[in-house]
Enzyme design. Structure first.
Site, PDB file in Angstrom:
ATOM      1  N   ARG A  44       0.676  -1.108  -0.177  1.00  0.00           N
ATOM      2  CA  ARG A  44      -0.056   0.056  -0.207  1.00  0.00           C
ATOM      3  C   ARG A  44       0.440   0.842  -0.017  1.00  0.00           C
ATOM      4  O   ARG A  44       0.582   2.443  -0.169  1.00  0.00           O
ATOM      5  CB  ARG A  44      -0.788  -0.047   1.070  1.00  0.00           C
ATOM      6  CG  ARG A  44      -2.049  -0.774   1.044  1.00  0.00           C
ATOM      7  CD  ARG A  44      -3.412  -0.746   1.953  1.00  0.00           C
ATOM      8  NE  ARG A  44      -2.923   0.716   3.244  1.00  0.00           N
ATOM      9  CZ  ARG A  44      -3.874   1.256   3.799  1.00  0.00           C
ATOM     10  NH1 ARG A  44      -5.156   0.882   3.485  1.00  0.00           N
ATOM     11  NH2 ARG A  44      -3.683   1.072   5.130  1.00  0.00           N
TER      12      ARG A  44
ATOM     13  N   CYS B 174       7.902  32.928  28.006  1.00  0.00           N
ATOM     14  CA  CYS B 174       7.979  31.577  28.217  1.00  0.00           C
ATOM     15  C   CYS B 174       8.097  31.413  29.472  1.00  0.00           C
ATOM     16  O   CYS B 174       9.268  31.997  30.040  1.00  0.00           O
ATOM     17  CB  CYS B 174       9.327  30.892  27.731  1.00  0.00           C
ATOM     18  SG  CYS B 174       9.950  29.440  27.242  1.00  0.00           S
TER      19      CYS B 174
ATOM     20  N   CYS C 102      11.864  29.872  30.075  1.00  0.00           N
ATOM     21  CA  CYS C 102      13.035  30.687  30.030  1.00  0.00           C
ATOM     22  C   CYS C 102      13.700  30.767  30.859  1.00  0.00           C
ATOM     23  O   CYS C 102      13.402  31.250  32.127  1.00  0.00           O
ATOM     24  CB  CYS C 102      12.761  31.784  28.654  1.00  0.00           C
ATOM     25  SG  CYS C 102      13.010  31.560  27.279  1.00  0.00           S
TER      26      CYS C 102
ATOM     27  N   HIS D 296      16.005  29.004  24.118  1.00  0.00           N
ATOM     28  CA  HIS D 296      15.004  28.392  23.580  1.00  0.00           C
ATOM     29  C   HIS D 296      14.675  28.138  21.795  1.00  0.00           C
ATOM     30  O   HIS D 296      14.313  27.460  21.590  1.00  0.00           O
ATOM     31  CB  HIS D 296      14.066  30.081  24.194  1.00  0.00           C
ATOM     32  CG  HIS D 296      12.722  30.015  23.922  1.00  0.00           C
ATOM     33  ND1 HIS D 296      11.449  29.277  24.572  1.00  0.00           N
ATOM     34  CD2 HIS D 296      11.635  30.439  22.275  1.00  0.00           C
ATOM     35  CE1 HIS D 296      10.970  29.853  24.243  1.00  0.00           C
ATOM     36  NE2 HIS D 296      10.884  30.277  22.659  1.00  0.00           N
TER      37      HIS D 296
ATOM     38  N   ASN E 100       8.306  15.357  24.741  1.00  0.00           N
ATOM     39  CA  ASN E 100       7.012  15.477  24.147  1.00  0.00           C
ATOM     40  C   ASN E 100       8.023  16.530  22.698  1.00  0.00           C
ATOM     41  O   ASN E 100       7.800  17.755  23.202  1.00  0.00           O
ATOM     42  CB  ASN E 100       5.863  15.870  23.937  1.00  0.00           C
ATOM     43  CG  ASN E 100       4.991  15.154  24.315  1.00  0.00           C
ATOM     44  OD1 ASN E 100       4.900  13.625  24.299  1.00  0.00           O
ATOM     45  ND2 ASN E 100       3.831  14.985  25.577  1.00  0.00           N
TER      46      ASN E 100
ATOM     47  N   SER F  48       3.197  21.618  24.245  1.00  0.00           N
ATOM     48  CA  SER F  48       2.793  23.255  24.375  1.00  0.00           C
ATOM     49  C   SER F  48       3.500  24.321  24.636  1.00  0.00           C
ATOM     50  O   SER F  48       3.467  25.687  23.953  1.00  0.00           O
ATOM     51  CB  SER F  48       1.655  22.840  25.708  1.00  0.00           C
ATOM     52  OG  SER F  48       2.636  23.250  26.855  1.00  0.00           O
TER      53      SER F  48
ATOM     54  N   HIS G 158       9.942  25.646  23.760  1.00  0.00           N
ATOM     55  CA  HIS G 158      11.217  25.896  24.739  1.00  0.00           C
ATOM     56  C   HIS G 158      11.984  24.134  25.446  1.00  0.00           C
ATOM     57  O   HIS G 158      11.566  23.485  25.251  1.00  0.00           O
ATOM     58  CB  HIS G 158      10.922  26.908  25.914  1.00  0.00           C
ATOM     59  CG  HIS G 158      12.839  26.734  26.737  1.00  0.00           C
ATOM     60  ND1 HIS G 158      13.676  27.640  26.390  1.00  0.00           N
ATOM     61  CD2 HIS G 158      13.680  25.547  27.338  1.00  0.00           C
ATOM     62  CE1 HIS G 158      14.029  27.963  27.331  1.00  0.00           C
ATOM     63  NE2 HIS G 158      14.477  26.663  27.731  1.00  0.00           N
TER      64      HIS G 158
ATOM     65  N   HIS H  83      12.605  21.065  26.367  1.00  0.00           N
ATOM     66  CA  HIS H  83      12.192  20.349  27.491  1.00  0.00           C
ATOM     67  C   HIS H  83      11.337  19.358  27.530  1.00  0.00           C
ATOM     68  O   HIS H  83      10.879  18.384  26.373  1.00  0.00           O
ATOM     69  CB  HIS H  83      11.831  21.729  28.060  1.00  0.00           C
ATOM     70  CG  HIS H  83      10.574  21.671  27.791  1.00  0.00           C
ATOM     71  ND1 HIS H  83       9.609  21.941  26.851  1.00  0.00           N
ATOM     72  CD2 HIS H  83       9.037  21.097  28.775  1.00  0.00           C
ATOM     73  CE1 HIS H  83       7.856  22.124  26.643  1.00  0.00           C
ATOM     74  NE2 HIS H  83       7.999  21.112  28.091  1.00  0.00           N
TER      75      HIS H  83
ATOM     76  N   GLN I 104      10.003  15.618  30.405  1.00  0.00           N
ATOM     77  CA  GLN I 104       9.777  15.435  31.766  1.00  0.00           C
ATOM     78  C   GLN I 104       9.861  14.083  31.938  1.00  0.00           C
ATOM     79  O   GLN I 104      10.756  13.401  31.619  1.00  0.00           O
ATOM     80  CB  GLN I 104       7.962  15.742  31.428  1.00  0.00           C
ATOM     81  CG  GLN I 104       7.405  16.690  30.436  1.00  0.00           C
ATOM     82  CD  GLN I 104       6.068  16.932  30.880  1.00  0.00           C
ATOM     83  OE1 GLN I 104       5.145  16.640  31.430  1.00  0.00           O
ATOM     84  NE2 GLN I 104       5.545  17.538  29.302  1.00  0.00           N
TER      85      GLN I 104
ATOM     86  N   HIS J 289      16.653   0.536  27.548  1.00  0.00           N
ATOM     87  CA  HIS J 289      16.765   1.447  25.898  1.00  0.00           C
ATOM     88  C   HIS J 289      15.559   3.036  25.314  1.00  0.00           C
ATOM     89  O   HIS J 289      14.968   2.997  26.773  1.00  0.00           O
ATOM     90  CB  HIS J 289      16.216   0.572  24.928  1.00  0.00           C
ATOM     91  CG  HIS J 289      14.665  -0.188  25.401  1.00  0.00           C
ATOM     92  ND1 HIS J 289      14.369  -0.499  26.338  1.00  0.00           N
ATOM     93  CD2 HIS J 289      13.624   0.299  25.104  1.00  0.00           C
ATOM     94  CE1 HIS J 289      13.242  -1.497  26.161  1.00  0.00           C
ATOM     95  NE2 HIS J 289      12.456  -0.601  25.744  1.00  0.00           N
TER      96      HIS J 289
END
Ligand SMILES: [Zn+2]
Length: 340
Positions: A27, A51, A54, A113, A153, A161, A164, A166, A168, A296
């Site tokens: 496909r 930000c 920052c 930034h 992310n 969102s 900058h 970063h 988590q 990993h």
């Protein structure tokens, strides 16, 4: 490798999770008439006064960021998990519930930034790796923290969102679903063979050399055989290590190099700041030996054929299994050509 895999529909088994992915190479050539994402080509300033990540800026809760020079870690102002919440569990008929405690942190990779990991040099990425190690040790040493999830992310398309640079760190009292699956499958393999599941897989991949994108002395970057996302990759340490604190200083630098190479390569693929979710899966911090774990890092990028066309996990993928058209081997070919 069986050449049928590049021509005919088939499913591939994920040894770490026990799940299957449907692959439909026939496909891959169909025309695209679906949604295009907009490319964010804005050039960002080195410091943005609006930000909240920052240096020197005030966050929404009124706290002021220090004038940090490299990496800055703080407890998330809007944490998904509470540290000192009530402990409870109950079963009422078929309704089961357990309380969950945890600590969520934000880690700024750089005060600049305008940068992403792909723009940072290896020494600066190495500082991020060291911060990850410190957090894993510190959070993991707390009695009620049994797992530490490090992730990033990147990009608006991934729901990030703030541009900058970063990531988590969410730490909690129980194992999240994905980690629990990997824990069980690695444990089962280890108790049967006394070997590392991922270590043995890596040996097979190095021998086949069909899905290896890059390697240095201590790490391999490959697209796993069972990859779901079009350009998914995984960084695996060549030595069997259960968590990121097992790395020597030379190894942390080699890991930083691997991160640098794959993120730069991603940016070249569609000539954009390549969005993805990345994360490190490693041994729980539950006080057990966890010898079966081989840590990993995975990158799950959503882009499919250009900076504006992304893969959607909908329909059959919501109700059946994940599915992909371009095979892992075809994706690797593209990425390999872009390595400098
Ligand atoms: Zn910023």
């Amino acid at each position: 490798m069986n050449t049928d895999l590049q021509d005919f529909s088939h499913k591939r088994y994920n040894i770490l999770t026990g799940e299957w992915v449907l692959v439909s190479p026939h496909r891959a050539k169909r025309p695209w008439q679906g949604q295009n994402e907009s490319v964010s080509i804005e050039s960002r300033p080195k410091h943005d006064e609006n930000c909240y990540l920052c240096a020197g800026n005030t966050r929404i809760n009124g706290e002021q960021n220090p004038d940090y020079k490299d990496v800055f870690v703080f407890t998330n102002d809007f944490a998904a998990l509470q540290y000192d919440s009530n402990s409870f569990s109950s079963i009422e008929g078929l309704l089961k519930v357990e309380s969950e405690q945890g600590i969520c942190k934000v880690i700024c990779f750089s005060p600049d930034h305008s940068k992403s990991l792909a723009d940072m040099d290896v020494q600066d990425i190495n500082k991020v790796v060291k911060a990850w190690q410190n957090e894993y040790t510190e959070l993991g040493s707390k009695d009620m923290i049994n797992y530490v999830q490090i992730f990033e992310n990147k990009g608006a398309v991934m729901g990030c969102s703030n541009p900058h640079p970063h990531g988590q760190i969410w730490s909690q009292s129980t194992l999240p679903n994905e980690v629990d699956k990997k824990d069980k499958h690695q444990k089962a393999y280890f108790s049967q063979t006394k070997n590392s599941l991922l270590g043995d897989y890596l040996k097979q991949e190095l021998k086949a050399n069909e899905r290896i994108i890059y390697q240095n002395e201590h790490f391999v970057v490959l697209t796993p055989f069972w990859a779901v996302w079009p350009f998914e990759t995984m960084i695996i340490p060549k030595t069997w290590q259960k968590d990121i604190t097992s790395m020597s200083k030379t190894e942390t630098l080699a890991f930083a190099d691997a991160i640098s190479v794959i993120t730069k390569t991603y940016d070249r693929l569609f000539e954009c700041s390549f969005p993805y979710s990345s994360g490190i899966h490693q041994a729980p911090t539950n006080g057990q030996e966890n010898k079966h774990w081989h840590w990993h890092m995975s990158f799950y990028p959503p882009l499919l054929r250009s900076a504006t066309v992304k893969k959607f996990m909908v329909g059959y993928e919501m109700f059946g299994s994940p599915q992909r058209d371009i095979t892992a081997e075809q994706a690797v070919k593209r990425l390999r050509e872009l390595i400098n």
